[in-house]
Each structure stands twice: as C-alpha cells, then as structure tokens.
Design a protein around this motif. Structure first.
Motif, PDB file in Angstrom:
ATOM      1  N   PHE A  35       1.243  -1.182  -0.312  1.00 38.89           N
ATOM      2  CA  PHE A  35      -0.222  -0.411  -0.064  1.00 38.89           C
ATOM      3  C   PHE A  35       0.981   1.638   0.003  1.00 38.89           C
ATOM      4  O   PHE A  35       0.880   1.724   1.105  1.00 38.89           O
ATOM      5  N   PRO A  36       1.025   1.418  -1.143  1.00 37.50           N
ATOM      6  CA  PRO A  36       2.554   2.855  -0.986  1.00 37.50           C
ATOM      7  C   PRO A  36       2.251   3.565  -0.625  1.00 37.50           C
ATOM      8  O   PRO A  36       0.226   4.380  -1.257  1.00 37.50           O
ATOM      9  N   GLY A  37       2.202   4.844   0.134  1.00 37.23           N
ATOM     10  CA  GLY A  37       2.040   5.776   0.767  1.00 37.23           C
ATOM     11  C   GLY A  37       0.421   5.839   1.491  1.00 37.23           C
ATOM     12  O   GLY A  37      -0.267   7.154   1.833  1.00 37.23           O
ATOM     13  N   LYS A  38       0.267   4.520   2.311  1.00 35.71           N
ATOM     14  CA  LYS A  38      -0.619   4.577   2.797  1.00 35.71           C
ATOM     15  C   LYS A  38      -0.215   4.091   4.175  1.00 35.71           C
ATOM     16  O   LYS A  38      -1.074   4.261   4.757  1.00 35.71           O
ATOM     17  N   THR A  39       1.205   3.306   4.349  1.00 34.90           N
ATOM     18  CA  THR A  39       0.936   2.816   5.904  1.00 34.90           C
ATOM     19  C   THR A  39       2.406   2.033   6.049  1.00 34.90           C
ATOM     20  O   THR A  39       2.702   2.163   4.551  1.00 34.90           O
ATOM     21  N   GLU A  40       3.343   2.908   6.574  1.00 35.67           N
ATOM     22  CA  GLU A  40       4.151   2.387   7.498  1.00 35.67           C
ATOM     23  C   GLU A  40       4.342   2.724   8.982  1.00 35.67           C
ATOM     24  O   GLU A  40       4.147   3.788   9.395  1.00 35.67           O
ATOM     25  N   ALA A  41       5.316   2.296   9.627  1.00 34.61           N
ATOM     26  CA  ALA A  41       5.398   1.781  10.759  1.00 34.61           C
ATOM     27  C   ALA A  41       5.861   3.874  11.627  1.00 34.61           C
ATOM     28  O   ALA A  41       7.143   3.769  10.921  1.00 34.61           O
ATOM     29  N   PHE A  42       6.248   4.358  12.150  1.00 28.06           N
ATOM     30  CA  PHE A  42       6.725   5.521  12.772  1.00 28.06           C
ATOM     31  C   PHE A  42       7.870   5.396  12.927  1.00 28.06           C
ATOM     32  O   PHE A  42       8.593   6.159  12.636  1.00 28.06           O
ATOM     33  N   PHE A  43       7.365   4.461  13.989  1.00 26.71           N
ATOM     34  CA  PHE A  43       8.375   3.936  14.564  1.00 26.71           C
ATOM     35  C   PHE A  43       9.123   2.225  14.621  1.00 26.71           C
ATOM     36  O   PHE A  43       7.967   1.300  14.856  1.00 26.71           O
ATOM     37  N   PRO A  44      10.627   1.839  13.770  1.00 28.95           N
ATOM     38  CA  PRO A  44      11.416   2.477  14.041  1.00 28.95           C
ATOM     39  C   PRO A  44      11.921   2.939  12.383  1.00 28.95           C
ATOM     40  O   PRO A  44      12.734   3.160  11.951  1.00 28.95           O
ATOM     41  N   ASP A  45      10.441   2.710  11.660  1.00 30.54           N
ATOM     42  CA  ASP A  45      11.016   2.727  10.011  1.00 30.54           C
ATOM     43  C   ASP A  45      10.497   4.019   9.832  1.00 30.54           C
ATOM     44  O   ASP A  45      11.761   4.895   9.276  1.00 30.54           O
ATOM     45  N   PHE A  46       9.777   4.519   9.992  1.00 30.19           N
ATOM     46  CA  PHE A  46      10.002   5.648   8.905  1.00 30.19           C
ATOM     47  C   PHE A  46      11.037   7.321   9.694  1.00 30.19           C
ATOM     48  O   PHE A  46      11.726   7.555   9.372  1.00 30.19           O
ATOM     49  N   LEU A  47      11.093   6.948  10.899  1.00 34.05           N
ATOM     50  CA  LEU A  47      12.041   7.788  12.303  1.00 34.05           C
ATOM     51  C   LEU A  47      13.145   7.158  11.652  1.00 34.05           C
ATOM     52  O   LEU A  47      13.935   7.823  11.726  1.00 34.05           O
ATOM     53  N   LEU A  48      13.985   6.099  11.513  1.00 39.58           N
ATOM     54  CA  LEU A  48      15.135   5.571  11.313  1.00 39.58           C
ATOM     55  C   LEU A  48      15.329   5.965   9.836  1.00 39.58           C
ATOM     56  O   LEU A  48      16.912   7.305  10.076  1.00 39.58           O
ATOM     57  N   LYS A  49      14.778   6.216   8.906  1.00 39.90           N
ATOM     58  CA  LYS A  49      14.880   6.490   7.627  1.00 39.90           C
ATOM     59  C   LYS A  49      15.772   8.249   7.947  1.00 39.90           C
ATOM     60  O   LYS A  49      16.491   8.600   7.857  1.00 39.90           O
ATOM     61  N   GLU A  50      14.604   8.818   8.872  1.00 38.60           N
ATOM     62  CA  GLU A  50      14.233  10.132   9.026  1.00 38.60           C
ATOM     63  C   GLU A  50      16.271  10.200   9.142  1.00 38.60           C
ATOM     64  O   GLU A  50      17.245  11.423   9.514  1.00 38.60           O
ATOM     65  N   TRP A  51      16.652   9.388  10.765  1.00 40.76           N
ATOM     66  CA  TRP A  51      17.625   9.434  11.393  1.00 40.76           C
ATOM     67  C   TRP A  51      19.018  10.007  10.894  1.00 40.76           C
ATOM     68  O   TRP A  51      19.796  10.218  10.384  1.00 40.76           O
ATOM     69  N   MET A  52      18.601   8.705   9.127  1.00 37.34           N
ATOM     70  CA  MET A  52      19.822   8.553   8.440  1.00 37.34           C
ATOM     71  C   MET A  52      20.237   9.569   7.164  1.00 37.34           C
ATOM     72  O   MET A  52      21.050   9.649   7.148  1.00 37.34           O
TER      73      MET A  52
END
Length: 262
Positions: A35-52
């Motif tokens: 489901f592109p653009g509709k679901t993703e775990a904020f922690f740790p998936d999204f937050l880890l990418k932001e940190w990187m």
C-alpha cells in the motif's frame, strides 16, 4: 490455563483474569510496498530513515565547514561612515519587511512578531490542516498552496532587500566601487563637469562627497535618465543646477555615459 471449546487438547494460557493470551504476537503493519503512501510504521521504520538522512546531511555539513574557512569581511572601522550593515542572506526577507511603513515604527510588532508568527504557525499547522493521505502535490492543494505562497514571499523580499542594498551602496558618499578609473579626464565633458560645480558634490574623481558616487554611472543609467536627473534633480539634488547650454549638457551626458565599470 484453559482448553479450547472445540475439544482439542491444545492449552491456552491467559494472563491473570484479563483473558489476554500470553503467547500473543506483535502486530506489524502490512508490507509498505503493498500500500504505497498509505501505511508505514512511524517507529522504527519512518523515524530511522529520517535519522539516517539527518546524519548524512550533518556529516556533509561538518565536512564542508571544516574544509572551507568561513569568509570574513573587512575589519570593523568605526570611522567608515560609508558602511551599510546588512544581515545574513537568510534573514534578508525579514530585514526587507521592516522597511515598510505598515511593519515598522509604531507598527514594528506587526513586522517582527505578528506576520512572521502567522507564517511559521501556518507551516507548523499544515499536518493538521491538511490530513489527506495523498502525497502528490496536486492532490494536496492546501499544503502546496501555503508552501508556494511562503516561498514566493520569501524570495521576493530577499531579492528586494539585496537590490535596494546595492542601490544604497552605490549612492553612499565616499564609497568607491571596485573599478575607480575615471574615463576622459582631459575631455570637454570633464571640463563642463567642473564648470557647473558638479565636482563639489560628486568629487573630482566621481567618488562622491556630499552627493552619490558617479563611478560606473554609465552601467546604471541611460541617456534619458541622466538628462531627466540634470533637469529635474533627484534626492538631495535640486532641479536647475546645470547652467550650461543644451549642447554642453549633451556633451556632459555623453561623457557620463562613458563612465562604465567592467
């Protein structure tokens, strides 16, 4: 401990009286690619990418800072009255905003607190104002509109501040541009310039005394503009200062047009 009601021998363990199975598994979101653009775990998936991304940017920024010395201007000179202070480029839009009458003087609170506060508050509230699941800009008119208006305003104010600063720098008495060569000191135009007392305000080498510098005036003004200033004045220069003939005025204008900087 309990047994299933269907009669099999599988044992089910419960925690206390909550009837929550002790062997429960963590609930993970469905595959992000499903489901592109509709679901993703904020922690740790999204937050880890932001940190990187932040870490890569920080390393690059620190490398640039350590490899290149910061540019420094001239030493402060309290006797230099031609110096025009100006903030760094990222504050130029606020600097320009405070030049307008409705955002300065008795209304300075509007320019320093109210308008910047509204702008930054709007940017902070975008996630709550636009809660659409769409990521395409055309499908998010509110967020896209606020961002475009903000960018246009910042760019326009920054450009206006830089442009006006250049004009002020050129008109400061005693301020010399990089190329201070005066062309045609032995020509008739320069003699007319001396004869009509232009030299008293603009200097013997066009460097500016009580009036602005005329060095490089040929780059900034056209024939008609110079003619209009001579006839009608501008700023502190009153009209009717030139006392020569129309032919002499044309010679003077042509001589001033030769004063160009490379």
């Amino acid at each position: 401990m309990a047994h299933h009601s269907n009669g099999n021998d599988k044992q089910v363990h419960y925690v206390g009286d909550s009837r929550v199975r002790a062997d429960r598994k963590k609930l993970y979101p469905k595959d992000y690619a499903e489901f592109p653009g509709k679901t993703e775990a904020f922690f740790p998936d999204f937050l880890l990418k932001e940190w990187m991304v932040a870490a890569v940017f920080l390393v690059g920024f620190m490398t640039l800072v350590m490899s290149e010395e910061p540019p420094l201007g001239e030493l402060a000179d309290p006797t230099n009255t031609s110096f025009l202070p100006v903030p760094d480029w990222y504050f130029l839009f606020l600097y320009q905003l405070l030049k307008y009458k409705w955002a300065s003087g008795p209304f300075v609170v509007i320019g320093t607190v109210l308008l910047p506060g509204i702008a930054f508050l709007a940017l902070m509230l975008v996630p709550w104002l636009d809660r659409s699941k769409e990521r395409r800009p055309l499908k998010r008119p509110m967020a896209t509109g606020i961002m475009i208006v903000t960018l246009i305003a910042i760019c326009a104010l920054t450009w206006a501040a830089e442009y006006q600063h250049e004009l002020q720098s050129e008109s400061v008495p005693g301020r010399k541009p990089n190329d201070t060569t005066v062309i045609g000191l032995n020509e008739q135009g320069y003699r007319i310039y001396q004869k009509n007392a232009c030299i008293k305000c603009h200097g013997d080498h066009l460097q500016g005394l009580n009036g602005p510098s005329l060095l490089g005036v040929g780059n900034r003004l056209t024939h008609d503009q110079i003619n209009h200033i001579i006839d009608h004045g501008r700023g502190a220069m009153p009209a009717g200062m030139f006392q020569g003939s129309p032919a002499e005025k044309q010679v003077l204008i042509n001589w001033l047009l030769q004063q160009k900087q490379k």
